[in-house]
Design an enzyme around this catalytic site. Structure first.
Site: not given
Length: 380
Positions: A367, A123
């Site tokens: 996250c 990501e």
């Protein structure tokens, strides 16, 4: 220097004990990937060119194509000979990331899920602020530190990212910003993984993006965060960089911290604070303490008093972070009133503190969340 093998074994054992399940270890060997052209610093590319019968000044031309013109194929590098373009294409990848998902939040935050050459996904997040565009990069596929409130540790660590794979995250985001004539101005190394557990690749990444021929992002616009790998904090301090430094603290005493962060069993809180003091004294720069607030765990006024006492006298700033909900975790976000009470207590004690502005919550921008969602859907 840190004995990385012993450190790996130590953390793996501690996380297994804390989680009561085996940790997926990183592959010791480098994955069989085509090396990214973005891994090179200018002098490294000059050396490669000389070794392959080319003039070293070509490195500056290649860097111009990569970081100013941001080409997507070697063939577009029109001031290079066909022979050199062919050599580059045969030896390096110009794109090691492919976009799987790109989601934009109502607040302008953009979350990217990239697939690597070996099929793993990572990501990257673009966050828009009044002061510019900040990119949060990932340094590892997964994480083995084992923080009990974090989505990044779900599934363990698969492998470390190579420097070029980290650089390319920023390049991909910049290519998106090119469409609206904007640029990346800030970098935070706070994505999936523990940056200091992939120290060499992280340092190479920093040197590339900070270089005037690279992305030329100022050192003071870059922040690196660690969960508390003490020997690496000393090493980072000795680098004498102008880069901002943050420590994920999350608790003001040893018992509470090791419950939330198994790494605290390996490196005690007093060891961590000693390393932080060394950093501030060595560099003359302040440290930011990242503090995730969890209801009933670490958010009382009494704990705020304890935190104030712990960090008093250190050149620092506290960043209060309301934790994001993770379905696989049991922690609950602290109420707004309790967040403000915690902040008020710190301020009363003379501590510089801010509350992090929430961004991208409607697109799972915290996250590890988007990657975890994707993995969950794949296993259904």
């Amino acid at each position: 220097m840190v004995d990385q093998k012993k450190f790996n074994e130590r953390i793996n054992d501690l996380v297994e004990e804390a989680e009561e399940k085996p940790v997926r270890r990183a592959k010791k060997e480098k994955p069989n990937l085509k090396e990214s052209i973005y891994s090179f610093q200018p002098h490294q590319l000059e050396d490669w060119l000389k070794e392959n019968g080319e003039k070293p000044f070509r490195a500056a031309q290649i860097f111009d194509w990569l970081y100013n013109k941001r080409v997507k194929t070697f063939e577009e590098m029109s001031n290079l000979s066909k022979g050199l373009r062919d050599k580059l294409a045969a030896n390096f990848a110009l794109s090691t990331l492919s976009t799987i998902i790109k989601q934009e939040s109502k607040d302008g935050t953009i979350k990217f899920l990239f697939q690597l050459q070996d099929g793993y996904s990572i990501e990257t997040v673009l966050m828009r602020h009044e002061y510019g565009n900040s990119v949060c990069v990932t340094t590892q596929v997964g994480c083995r530190i084992g923080c009990t409130f974090c989505a990044s540790t779900l599934g363990g660590l698969k492998r470390h990212l190579l420097a070029g794979e980290i650089v390319e995250q920023v390049v991909k985001v910049q290519q998106t910003l090119d469409e609206v004539n904007e640029r990346v101005s800030h970098i935070v190394i706070m994505g999936i993984g523990e940056p200091f557990d992939n120290y060499d690749a992280m340092m190479n990444f920093l040197k590339v993006i900070n270089h005037e021929k690279g992305l030329n992002i100022g050192a003071r616009h870059i922040t690196v965060s660690t969960s508390g790998i003490v020997p690496k904090i000393y090493q980072f301090a000795d680098e004498q960089l102008q880069i901002n430094f943050a420590v994920s603290l999350h608790a003001p005493n040893q018992e509470a911290r090791q419950k939330l962060m198994p790494i605290a069993r390996a490196y005690k809180l007093d060891e961590l604070m000693e390393a932080v003091r060394y950093y501030t004294k060595k560099t003359g720069r302040r440290v930011s303490f990242e503090y995730g607030l969890m209801s009933g765990e670490n958010d009382s006024v009494e704990i705020a008093e304890e935190l104030s006492a712990l960090i008093k006298g250190i050149k620092c700033h506290v960043n209060l972070i309301p934790v994001n909900y993770v379905p696989e975790r049991d922690y609950v976000r602290t109420s707004r009133s309790q967040i403000f009470a915690f902040e008020k207590t710190l301020k009363k004690n003379g501590i510089n503190v801010t509350i992090r502005r929430e961004q991208g919550s409607d697109i799972a921008a915290a996250c590890g969340q988007l990657r975890a969602q994707e993995r969950s859907e794949e296993t259904r």
